[in-house]
Design an enzyme around this catalytic site. Structure first.
Site, PDB file in Angstrom:
ATOM      1  CG  HIS A  71      -1.814  -1.017   1.365  1.00  0.00           C
ATOM      2  ND1 HIS A  71      -2.421  -1.612   0.307  1.00  0.00           N
ATOM      3  CD2 HIS A  71      -2.290  -1.999   2.174  1.00  0.00           C
ATOM      4  CE1 HIS A  71      -3.071  -2.653   0.663  1.00  0.00           C
ATOM      5  NE2 HIS A  71      -2.919  -2.951   1.840  1.00  0.00           N
ATOM      6  CE  LYS A 111      -9.416   3.291   7.644  1.00  0.00           C
ATOM      7  NZ  LYS A 111      -8.480   2.078   7.363  1.00  0.00           N
TER       8      LYS A 111
HETATM    9  C1  BG6 Z   1      -4.885  -5.045   4.611  1.00  0.00           C
HETATM   10  C2  BG6 Z   1      -3.891  -5.317   5.626  1.00  0.00           C
HETATM   11  O1  BG6 Z   1      -4.014  -5.153   3.268  1.00  0.00           O
HETATM   12  O2  BG6 Z   1      -5.074  -3.483   4.808  1.00  0.00           O
HETATM   13  C3  BG6 Z   1      -4.599  -5.005   7.054  1.00  0.00           C
HETATM   14  O3  BG6 Z   1      -3.532  -6.723   5.477  1.00  0.00           O
HETATM   15  C4  BG6 Z   1      -4.879  -3.604   7.032  1.00  0.00           C
HETATM   16  O4  BG6 Z   1      -3.597  -5.289   7.867  1.00  0.00           O
HETATM   17  C5  BG6 Z   1      -5.782  -3.148   5.906  1.00  0.00           C
HETATM   18  O5  BG6 Z   1      -5.612  -3.351   8.227  1.00  0.00           O
HETATM   19  C6  BG6 Z   1      -5.997  -1.775   5.658  1.00  0.00           C
HETATM   20  O6  BG6 Z   1      -6.861  -1.221   4.766  1.00  0.00           O
HETATM   21  P1  BG6 Z   1      -7.804   0.028   4.988  1.00  0.00           P
HETATM   22  O7  BG6 Z   1      -8.532  -0.002   3.515  1.00  0.00           O
HETATM   23  O8  BG6 Z   1      -8.725  -0.174   6.035  1.00  0.00           O
HETATM   24  O9  BG6 Z   1      -6.977   1.039   4.953  1.00  0.00           O
END
Ligand code: BG6
Length: 489
Positions: A239, A344
């Site tokens: 990511h 978040k």
């Molecule tokens: C996932 C991870 O790819 O992305 C997780 O495996 C993480 O650990 C999640 O919590 C976060 O995704 P988002 O869309 O909530 O930011």
């Protein structure tokens, strides 16, 4: 349904249909696509898992997941339409003789078979072999696989090789759900459709860039998976590096998948490797301890259910990244991501350079730099922080920091912001590869991540503790303080 485009219906087969990803993300996203009238009327969804279940039990489970996540917003008419697409097959994916059941269900003549591998990567080879042997695939079939693809470069090559033995590269869709997020895609528009940014996007004008992906959640009952993976591989390898490539890449020739991949690969190849000599200066690892989120007490990483109490797996990483190319020479990118952080927040902050001389010293001893803040989630939007004169007719010119604020929800009121999975599943069903990862990109990313993992492996350091509900270990602040900078508050 979009009447202007004629897409073929699909048989979407979800392997691992009873698992976490399927029930928490895929089925919910598919329901939402149904609600927006974006699924072809004849598309079907076939869940596969190793447990005995009737179709009706699978449908019930899907309904329960929707209830858990969407609460009381389920539209019963939409649900009726959606549930009529669902069916279930019990297959033990390691048993080759069980795949023949797919023959009775898949309709390869009038539908495209889309195989969504929502299982642990060690099963990928078996599924490929099973599908190949039972002969349900054709040139139109597609396969979707999830990050992390492998654990390091070596295992990633093995997985990619196994899949390539059965599917051609143009049939393979490698998902990183961040690439489906509206605001990540907006980076292309922001950078390449606005001349104020295209001409002010390099070492001449930018001082440094921060990318933060802070999560409030812990490891959500996935200790076994997470402990083998860690935040570096779970979040940063994919990511954060994807966001970084969108921020740092050169303008692609066009929006075709290949053009975008080419530019992203160049960025990944220019990442300065991290070595045993530099690792302690440019990286920080952390692990959360017991703490408070809002008013609730939450356990530390080592107290999570099923935890290995000796674990030294990191739940937080901060890294100074240098991109050794012409555009970014001398412009550090600071990346941080962690679980159980204060709240978040996913954002990119671009700090422009300080001005060479200050003529407003009476009002502002040191002019703060302009900042471009791109909020990826939640509260998607873009802000530019700048200085303005405070209105008034007497005395000195007084300056005040102000924001040009483009909130997506305010600006595009009538538009719903689709989730990453919704967008990407739709693209898979329509056969559009633009937003997916290429094999080379993934392998290039692993090469760099392996350099960090190796350097950590050879150090006696362990992750530094940070209480849940904070912004990570103090060492993360020191990482920037050493360069005379600080994290965006
Ligand atoms: C996932 C991870 O790819 O992305 C997780 O495996 C993480 O650990 C999640 O919590 C976060 O995704 P988002 O869309 O909530 O930011």
């Amino acid at each position: 349904m979009n009447k202007n485009r004629n897409f073929k219906p699909c048989d979407l087969v979800i392997y691992g249909a009873l698992g976490d990803l399927s029930t928490r993300k895929l089925l919910i996203s598919l329901y939402r696509l149904e609600k927006s009238d974006l699924l072809e009327p004849d598309t079907r969804i076939i869940g596969i898992d190793r447990h005995d279940k009737e179709d009706s039990e699978f449908v019930e489970l899907a309904y329960k997941s929707l209830q858990d996540f969407l609460k009381n917003t389920i539209d019963e008419t939409v649900w009726q339409r959606f549930s009529s697409r669902l069916s279930y097959l019990k297959i033990d994916l390691t048993q080759m003789d069980q795949y023949h059941q797919l023959h009775d269900v898949i309709d390869s003549k009038s539908r495209v078979m889309v195989n969504y591998f929502s299982v642990a990567p060690f099963l990928f080879k078996d599924i490929c072999r099973g599908l190949d042997q039972c002969g349900v695939l054709n040139d139109e079939s597609r396969m979707v696989m999830e990050k992390p693809i492998g654990h390091d470069l070596k295992s990633s090559i093995e997985i990619n090789d196994a899949v390539a033995g059965v599917f051609n590269d143009d049939q393979i869709f490698r998902i990183d759900h961040y690439l489906g997020k509206e605001t990540v895609l907006n980076l292309l528009a922001l950078r390449f459709a606005n001349s104020i940014f295209t001409t002010n996007w390099d070492h001449n004008t930018i001082d440094h860039i921060q990318i933060t992906v802070a999560e409030e959640v812990g490891i959500e009952g996935r200790f076994e998976y997470f402990d083998k993976t860690g935040q570096l591989r779970d979040m940063l390898q994919n990511h954060l590096l994807q966001i970084l490539t969108f921020v740092a890449m050169e303008p692609p020739v066009n929006l075709e998948a290949q053009s975008i991949h080419n530019e992203k690969i160049k960025v990944l190849a220019a990442l300065r490797p991290i070595t045993k000599c530099t690792v302690e200066d440019v990286t920080v690892r952390g692990q959360y301890t017991k703490g408070f989120l809002k008013a609730d007490e939450v356990p530390g990483y080592l107290e999570e259910e099923g935890a290995n109490t000796e674990s030294t797996t990191e739940s937080f990483v901060a890294i100074r990244v240098d991109i050794d190319n012409w555009r970014w020479a001398g412009v550090p990118f600071y990346l941080r991501t962690g679980k159980r952080m204060n709240y978040k927040r996913t954002e990119i902050v671009v700090y422009f350079k300080h001005l060479p001389h200050n003529i407003f010293a009476d009002s502002f001893r040191q002019l703060p730099p302009n900042k471009l803040i791109i909020h990826l989630q939640p509260n998607e939007g873009v802000e530019v922080e700048m200085l303005n004169k405070v209105p008034g007719i007497d005395g000195d010119i007084k300056l005040q920091k102000t924001k040009l604020d483009l909130s997506f929800s305010e600006t595009f009121k009538e538009k719903r912001i689709f989730g990453g999975y919704e967008k990407l599943i739709l693209e898979v069903l329509r056969g559009n590869p633009t937003l997916f990862l290429s094999r080379e990109e993934i392998e290039q990313a692993w090469t760099w991540i392996d350099s960090i993992q190796d350097a950590w492996g050879s150090s006696s350091d362990v992750p530094k503790p940070y209480p849940a509900g904070t912004w990570g270990p103090i060492a993360s602040d020191s990482l920037l303080a050493r360069d005379g900078r600080s994290w965006e508050g």
